[in-house]
Design an enzyme around this catalytic site. Structure first.
Site, PDB file in Angstrom:
ATOM      1  N   LYS A   9       0.820  -1.205   0.000  1.00 18.53           N
ATOM      2  CA  LYS A   9       0.000   0.000   0.000  1.00 18.53           C
ATOM      3  C   LYS A   9       0.864   1.270   0.000  1.00 18.53           C
ATOM      4  O   LYS A   9       2.077   1.200   0.206  1.00 18.53           O
ATOM      5  CB  LYS A   9      -0.935  -0.026   1.208  1.00 18.53           C
ATOM      6  CG  LYS A   9      -1.943  -1.179   1.155  1.00 18.53           C
ATOM      7  CD  LYS A   9      -2.826  -1.153   2.376  1.00 18.53           C
ATOM      8  CE  LYS A   9      -3.874  -2.235   2.343  1.00 18.53           C
ATOM      9  NZ  LYS A   9      -4.770  -2.141   3.517  1.00 18.53           N
ATOM     10  N   TYR A  49     -12.769  -2.301  -2.500  1.00 20.13           N
ATOM     11  CA  TYR A  49     -13.212  -2.131  -1.109  1.00 20.13           C
ATOM     12  C   TYR A  49     -14.729  -1.984  -0.995  1.00 20.13           C
ATOM     13  O   TYR A  49     -15.232  -1.493   0.020  1.00 20.13           O
ATOM     14  CB  TYR A  49     -12.483  -0.948  -0.472  1.00 20.13           C
ATOM     15  CG  TYR A  49     -11.021  -1.234  -0.255  1.00 20.13           C
ATOM     16  CD1 TYR A  49     -10.608  -2.102   0.754  1.00 20.13           C
ATOM     17  CD2 TYR A  49     -10.050  -0.679  -1.081  1.00 20.13           C
ATOM     18  CE1 TYR A  49      -9.269  -2.399   0.939  1.00 20.13           C
ATOM     19  CE2 TYR A  49      -8.700  -0.973  -0.898  1.00 20.13           C
ATOM     20  CZ  TYR A  49      -8.323  -1.828   0.113  1.00 20.13           C
ATOM     21  OH  TYR A  49      -6.990  -2.123   0.296  1.00 20.13           O
ATOM     22  N   PHE A  57     -15.052   4.856   7.681  1.00 17.52           N
ATOM     23  CA  PHE A  57     -13.680   5.047   7.199  1.00 17.52           C
ATOM     24  C   PHE A  57     -13.532   4.869   5.687  1.00 17.52           C
ATOM     25  O   PHE A  57     -12.439   5.046   5.150  1.00 17.52           O
ATOM     26  CB  PHE A  57     -12.724   4.077   7.917  1.00 17.52           C
ATOM     27  CG  PHE A  57     -13.058   2.625   7.710  1.00 17.52           C
ATOM     28  CD1 PHE A  57     -12.610   1.940   6.597  1.00 17.52           C
ATOM     29  CD2 PHE A  57     -13.829   1.942   8.646  1.00 17.52           C
ATOM     30  CE1 PHE A  57     -12.916   0.604   6.396  1.00 17.52           C
ATOM     31  CE2 PHE A  57     -14.138   0.599   8.459  1.00 17.52           C
ATOM     32  CZ  PHE A  57     -13.677  -0.069   7.329  1.00 17.52           C
ATOM     33  N   ARG A  85      -0.770 -14.878   4.381  1.00 17.51           N
ATOM     34  CA  ARG A  85      -1.640 -14.324   5.425  1.00 17.51           C
ATOM     35  C   ARG A  85      -0.968 -14.422   6.798  1.00 17.51           C
ATOM     36  O   ARG A  85      -1.060 -13.503   7.603  1.00 17.51           O
ATOM     37  CB  ARG A  85      -2.990 -15.043   5.447  1.00 17.51           C
ATOM     38  CG  ARG A  85      -3.800 -14.926   4.182  1.00 17.51           C
ATOM     39  CD  ARG A  85      -4.330 -13.556   3.896  1.00 17.51           C
ATOM     40  NE  ARG A  85      -5.258 -13.142   4.919  1.00 17.51           N
ATOM     41  CZ  ARG A  85      -5.834 -11.942   4.944  1.00 17.51           C
ATOM     42  NH1 ARG A  85      -5.571 -11.063   4.012  1.00 17.51           N
ATOM     43  NH2 ARG A  85      -6.668 -11.622   5.908  1.00 17.51           N
ATOM     44  N   THR A  91      -5.283  -7.753  10.425  1.00 14.15           N
ATOM     45  CA  THR A  91      -5.545  -6.457   9.791  1.00 14.15           C
ATOM     46  C   THR A  91      -5.097  -5.273  10.634  1.00 14.15           C
ATOM     47  O   THR A  91      -4.464  -4.345  10.127  1.00 14.15           O
ATOM     48  CB  THR A  91      -7.050  -6.322   9.457  1.00 14.15           C
ATOM     49  OG1 THR A  91      -7.412  -7.392   8.591  1.00 14.15           O
ATOM     50  CG2 THR A  91      -7.353  -5.006   8.793  1.00 14.15           C
ATOM     51  N   ARG A 102       2.678  -6.494   9.194  1.00  8.57           N
ATOM     52  CA  ARG A 102       1.838  -5.457   9.815  1.00  8.57           C
ATOM     53  C   ARG A 102       2.256  -5.168  11.250  1.00  8.57           C
ATOM     54  O   ARG A 102       2.217  -4.021  11.691  1.00  8.57           O
ATOM     55  CB  ARG A 102       0.377  -5.867   9.760  1.00  8.57           C
ATOM     56  CG  ARG A 102      -0.191  -5.823   8.350  1.00  8.57           C
ATOM     57  CD  ARG A 102      -1.584  -6.368   8.296  1.00  8.57           C
ATOM     58  NE  ARG A 102      -2.200  -6.192   6.999  1.00  8.57           N
ATOM     59  CZ  ARG A 102      -3.232  -6.896   6.588  1.00  8.57           C
ATOM     60  NH1 ARG A 102      -3.771  -7.837   7.367  1.00  8.57           N
ATOM     61  NH2 ARG A 102      -3.759  -6.676   5.407  1.00  8.57           N
ATOM     62  N   ASN A 112      -1.976  -0.218   6.804  1.00  6.04           N
ATOM     63  CA  ASN A 112      -1.360  -1.386   7.428  1.00  6.04           C
ATOM     64  C   ASN A 112      -0.372  -2.079   6.489  1.00  6.04           C
ATOM     65  O   ASN A 112      -0.207  -3.273   6.527  1.00  6.04           O
ATOM     66  CB  ASN A 112      -2.441  -2.355   7.922  1.00  6.04           C
ATOM     67  CG  ASN A 112      -3.350  -2.841   6.815  1.00  6.04           C
ATOM     68  OD1 ASN A 112      -3.158  -2.539   5.641  1.00  6.04           O
ATOM     69  ND2 ASN A 112      -4.358  -3.608   7.185  1.00  6.04           N
ATOM     70  N   HIS A 115      -1.914  -5.549   1.576  1.00  9.41           N
ATOM     71  CA  HIS A 115      -3.160  -6.291   1.415  1.00  9.41           C
ATOM     72  C   HIS A 115      -2.764  -7.627   0.811  1.00  9.41           C
ATOM     73  O   HIS A 115      -1.863  -7.692  -0.027  1.00  9.41           O
ATOM     74  CB  HIS A 115      -4.122  -5.578   0.451  1.00  9.41           C
ATOM     75  CG  HIS A 115      -5.190  -6.495  -0.057  1.00  9.41           C
ATOM     76  ND1 HIS A 115      -6.336  -6.760   0.654  1.00  9.41           N
ATOM     77  CD2 HIS A 115      -5.259  -7.256  -1.188  1.00  9.41           C
ATOM     78  CE1 HIS A 115      -7.072  -7.628  -0.026  1.00  9.41           C
ATOM     79  NE2 HIS A 115      -6.442  -7.945  -1.143  1.00  9.41           N
ATOM     80  N   GLU A 126      -9.056 -10.928  -7.521  1.00 10.50           N
ATOM     81  CA  GLU A 126      -8.162  -9.785  -7.349  1.00 10.50           C
ATOM     82  C   GLU A 126      -7.036  -9.773  -8.381  1.00 10.50           C
ATOM     83  O   GLU A 126      -6.662  -8.703  -8.869  1.00 10.50           O
ATOM     84  CB  GLU A 126      -7.605  -9.764  -5.924  1.00 10.50           C
ATOM     85  CG  GLU A 126      -8.689  -9.470  -4.902  1.00 10.50           C
ATOM     86  CD  GLU A 126      -8.245  -9.618  -3.471  1.00 10.50           C
ATOM     87  OE1 GLU A 126      -7.077 -10.010  -3.220  1.00 10.50           O
ATOM     88  OE2 GLU A 126      -9.065  -9.346  -2.567  1.00 10.50           O
TER      89      GLU A 126
END
Length: 132
Positions: A9, A49, A57, A85, A91, A102, A112, A115, A126
């Site tokens: 990100k 999203y 948010f 993961r 998260t 993270r 964070n 993704h 995705e």
């Protein structure tokens, strides 16, 4: 061989953590099959999203995800989704274990660092969304 999508990100890119993050995946013998860098268009961010649209948010997260470059990765390997993961952590970085991406670098629930797809179905969707 299983595939997953990972996005580094804007906060990870701005903080120059891209190499460190990719290196962590490579140390786990995960194969980097595709990589691209670019700013996420608003429409794509809203589609990605959509599951949290309406939450307080949402607009801040969309603004954040479209604020600067994102690094998109496709990783492959045995149990790659489960492995990635586990490596990225939960998260919320404040609840993530030290040693996870993270836990080591994240700031807020959406700033964070990364993704990653959470299931084979999500990974397929995705990867198609971001790589065509």
């Amino acid at each position: 061989m299983e595939q997953t999508l990972v996005m580094i990100k804007p906060d990870g890119v701005e903080r120059k953590l891209v190499g460190e993050i990719i290196q962590r995946f490579e140390r786990k013998q995960l194969k980097l099959s595709q990589l691209k860098v670019g700013r996420m268009p608003r429409e794509l961010a809203e589609a990605h999203y959509a599951h949290v649209k309406g939450r307080d948010f949402f607009e801040d997260m969309i603004d954040y995800m479209t604020s600067s470059d994102v690094v998109y990765l496709v990783l492959s390997g045995t149990d790659v989704i489960k492995t990635v993961r586990k490596m990225i952590g939960v998260t919320n970085p404040l609840e993530a274990e030290p040693g996870t991406i993270r836990g080591d670098y994240g700031a807020t629930s959406y700033q964070n660092i990364v993704h990653a797809s959470d299931s084979p179905k999500a990974a397929e969707l995705e990867i198609q969304r971001f790589f065509g």
